[in-house]
Design a protein around this motif. Structure first.
Motif, PDB file in Angstrom:
ATOM      1  N   SER A  19       0.837  -1.216   0.000  1.00 35.79           N
ATOM      2  CA  SER A  19       0.000   0.000   0.000  1.00 35.79           C
ATOM      3  C   SER A  19       0.863   1.253   0.000  1.00 35.79           C
ATOM      4  O   SER A  19       0.576   2.217  -0.724  1.00 35.79           O
ATOM      5  N   ILE A  20       1.919   1.255   0.815  1.00 37.58           N
ATOM      6  CA  ILE A  20       2.834   2.406   0.865  1.00 37.58           C
ATOM      7  C   ILE A  20       3.501   2.587  -0.493  1.00 37.58           C
ATOM      8  O   ILE A  20       3.604   3.702  -1.008  1.00 37.58           O
ATOM      9  N   TYR A  21       3.946   1.484  -1.084  1.00 34.11           N
ATOM     10  CA  TYR A  21       4.615   1.535  -2.379  1.00 34.11           C
ATOM     11  C   TYR A  21       3.692   2.156  -3.432  1.00 34.11           C
ATOM     12  O   TYR A  21       4.105   3.035  -4.192  1.00 34.11           O
ATOM     13  N   GLU A  22       2.451   1.703  -3.481  1.00 33.26           N
ATOM     14  CA  GLU A  22       1.503   2.214  -4.484  1.00 33.26           C
ATOM     15  C   GLU A  22       1.214   3.693  -4.265  1.00 33.26           C
ATOM     16  O   GLU A  22       1.125   4.472  -5.221  1.00 33.26           O
ATOM     17  N   GLU A  41      21.520   6.584  13.918  1.00 40.94           N
ATOM     18  CA  GLU A  41      20.070   6.657  13.766  1.00 40.94           C
ATOM     19  C   GLU A  41      19.705   6.365  12.316  1.00 40.94           C
ATOM     20  O   GLU A  41      20.434   6.750  11.394  1.00 40.94           O
ATOM     21  N   CYS A  42      18.581   5.710  12.130  1.00 36.30           N
ATOM     22  CA  CYS A  42      18.033   5.550  10.785  1.00 36.30           C
ATOM     23  C   CYS A  42      17.385   6.875  10.387  1.00 36.30           C
ATOM     24  O   CYS A  42      16.522   7.386  11.098  1.00 36.30           O
ATOM     25  N   THR A  43      17.825   7.436   9.268  1.00 38.60           N
ATOM     26  CA  THR A  43      17.368   8.782   8.887  1.00 38.60           C
ATOM     27  C   THR A  43      16.447   8.794   7.673  1.00 38.60           C
ATOM     28  O   THR A  43      15.816   9.813   7.390  1.00 38.60           O
ATOM     29  N   ILE A  44      16.387   7.677   6.946  1.00 39.26           N
ATOM     30  CA  ILE A  44      15.616   7.639   5.705  1.00 39.26           C
ATOM     31  C   ILE A  44      14.394   6.741   5.896  1.00 39.26           C
ATOM     32  O   ILE A  44      14.529   5.519   6.054  1.00 39.26           O
ATOM     33  N   SER A  45      13.215   7.327   5.880  1.00 37.48           N
ATOM     34  CA  SER A  45      11.981   6.547   6.046  1.00 37.48           C
ATOM     35  C   SER A  45      11.731   5.726   4.796  1.00 37.48           C
ATOM     36  O   SER A  45      12.280   6.002   3.722  1.00 37.48           O
ATOM     37  N   ILE A  46      10.877   4.731   4.912  1.00 39.16           N
ATOM     38  CA  ILE A  46      10.551   3.903   3.748  1.00 39.16           C
ATOM     39  C   ILE A  46       9.894   4.768   2.666  1.00 39.16           C
ATOM     40  O   ILE A  46      10.141   4.570   1.466  1.00 39.16           O
ATOM     41  N   GLU A  47       9.097   5.745   3.086  1.00 37.45           N
ATOM     42  CA  GLU A  47       8.454   6.623   2.094  1.00 37.45           C
ATOM     43  C   GLU A  47       9.505   7.417   1.312  1.00 37.45           C
ATOM     44  O   GLU A  47       9.454   7.507   0.082  1.00 37.45           O
ATOM     45  N   GLU A  48      10.466   7.990   2.036  1.00 37.42           N
ATOM     46  CA  GLU A  48      11.522   8.756   1.361  1.00 37.42           C
ATOM     47  C   GLU A  48      12.379   7.840   0.490  1.00 37.42           C
ATOM     48  O   GLU A  48      12.742   8.190  -0.636  1.00 37.42           O
ATOM     49  N   GLY A  49      12.691   6.661   1.005  1.00 37.79           N
ATOM     50  CA  GLY A  49      13.499   5.722   0.240  1.00 37.79           C
ATOM     51  C   GLY A  49      12.834   5.298  -1.051  1.00 37.79           C
ATOM     52  O   GLY A  49      13.482   5.195  -2.099  1.00 37.79           O
ATOM     53  N   LEU A  50      11.527   5.069  -1.000  1.00 37.87           N
ATOM     54  CA  LEU A  50      10.795   4.666  -2.208  1.00 37.87           C
ATOM     55  C   LEU A  50      10.747   5.793  -3.234  1.00 37.87           C
ATOM     56  O   LEU A  50      10.764   5.553  -4.442  1.00 37.87           O
ATOM     57  N   LYS A  51      10.704   7.048  -2.770  1.00 39.77           N
ATOM     58  CA  LYS A  51      10.710   8.190  -3.694  1.00 39.77           C
ATOM     59  C   LYS A  51      12.013   8.233  -4.494  1.00 39.77           C
ATOM     60  O   LYS A  51      12.041   8.741  -5.613  1.00 39.77           O
ATOM     61  N   ARG A  52      13.081   7.723  -3.893  1.00 40.35           N
ATOM     62  CA  ARG A  52      14.389   7.755  -4.558  1.00 40.35           C
ATOM     63  C   ARG A  52      14.552   6.645  -5.597  1.00 40.35           C
ATOM     64  O   ARG A  52      15.443   6.704  -6.426  1.00 40.35           O
ATOM     65  N   MET A  53      13.712   5.636  -5.505  1.00 38.67           N
ATOM     66  CA  MET A  53      13.886   4.460  -6.367  1.00 38.67           C
ATOM     67  C   MET A  53      13.508   4.774  -7.804  1.00 38.67           C
ATOM     68  O   MET A  53      12.502   5.424  -8.062  1.00 38.67           O
ATOM     69  N   PRO A  54      14.286   4.273  -8.764  1.00 34.49           N
ATOM     70  CA  PRO A  54      13.889   4.431 -10.176  1.00 34.49           C
ATOM     71  C   PRO A  54      12.679   3.574 -10.479  1.00 34.49           C
ATOM     72  O   PRO A  54      12.575   2.437 -10.010  1.00 34.49           O
ATOM     73  N   ASN A  55      11.747   4.107 -11.237  1.00 35.35           N
ATOM     74  CA  ASN A  55      10.532   3.340 -11.574  1.00 35.35           C
ATOM     75  C   ASN A  55      10.736   2.513 -12.847  1.00 35.35           C
ATOM     76  O   ASN A  55      11.488   2.895 -13.705  1.00 35.35           O
TER      77      ASN A  55
END
Length: 296
Positions: A244-247, A282-296
């Motif tokens: 759901s987060i990914y979509e 500390e973990c600084t990159i949320s899954i939401e931010e990390g997914l924004k960085r991913m190439p589609n």
């Protein structure tokens, strides 16, 4: 004087990213590779690295260590197999135990004292102190036991970082995020388990920072002989929730057939929780931010 690091697994996903970051910080980086795995992940930095191709000859390895005079070894090399077959046993033992012991012996012979080792949360099935999910996880535990001799008997000092799931923009492994990209792009159906297992995804930039912080902690605290820490995002996500987060983040629809495949024999339904956190990390990159960085 520049710090010097030996990285095993330097051509892999995490190792190549660690190599890049250390080079940016002015380190001299030596990597131990095996020719058959290729150099695809490090083509952009290959000419800046000192590369030793390991062929199983321990004396050559010892000589390499004596020449490199490294401040620390980042030991990331391993073979990961989630459900092994009989024919996989020699590969797992040779890669995860024999090669690692060659590294420890070379460290001893070259007076290289510090090692940042890589473990896995899968050593702790059902959140137990030790219960390996699979033979791969058992070899990780076994290597820690082997390492203990070199710590107690040969004055090596170590930190083991136990990783959860890793991901990032340069990841070419057939891991979950890449599969979601692939199937959403192709608009084909992805068969998945019922999806109630929980995962902990840590972006590779945070993982790399953890390795560097672990070295600094070990270097600065001479009393530390052997400690282990988890590299966790601090956020548990059910597989169904991740889809759901990914979509939502990417705008890509994934055609998931929930229950299209069964859970693994020892599927991790509950994550390891009884761990220590690496000081100052500390973990600084949320899954939401990390997914924004991913190439589609």
């Amino acid at each position: 004087m520049n710090k010097k690091a030996v990285i095993t697994g330097g051509t892999g996903f995490v190792g190549s990213n660690l190599s890049r970051e250390l080079l940016k910080q002015g380190w001299e980086v030596f990597i131990i590779s095996q020719k058959e795995f290729g150099y695809k992940n490090i083509e952009d930095i290959k000419n800046k690295l000192n590369i030793f191709e390991y062929d199983g000859n321990i004396q050559k390895l010892i000589n390499f260590f004596k020449d490199s005079k490294a401040d620390v070894v980042f030991h990331l090399a391993s073979v990961f197999i989630s459900e092994h077959k009989t024919d996989d046993i020699n590969l797992l033992i040779d890669s995860n135990l024999k090669f690692g012991t060659h590294i420890l012996e070379a460290m001893k012979e070259s007076n290289t004292e510090l090692i940042i080792n890589t473990g896995t949360s899968w050593q702790h099935y059902n959140n137990e102190n030790y219960n390996p999910v699979c033979l791969y996880a058992a070899t990780k535990e076994s290597f820690e036991k082997l390492m203990e001799y070199y710590i107690q008997g040969e004055n090596l000092r170590a930190i083991t970082l136990k990783l959860f799931d890793t991901y990032g923009e340069t990841d070419t492994r057939p891991k979950l995020i890449n599969l979601l990209n692939k199937f959403s792009r192709e608009k084909t159906q992805l068969d998945m388990s019922p999806g109630d297992q929980v995962i902990d995804l840590v972006h590779v930039d945070d993982v790399v920072n953890a390795f560097i912080q672990a070295y600094e902690y070990l270097s600065e605290n001479k009393s530390v002989k052997n400690e282990e820490f988890a590299v966790s995002s601090g956020r548990e996500i059910k597989l169904k929730e991740l889809i759901s987060i990914y979509e939502k983040v990417t705008g890509n629809k994934v055609l998931v057939n929930w229950g299209g495949r069964t859970y693994r024999k020892r599927e991790v339904m509950n994550l390891w929780k009884n761990f220590k956190k690496l000081p100052k990390w500390e973990c600084t990159i949320s899954i939401e931010e990390g997914l924004k960085r991913m190439p589609n």
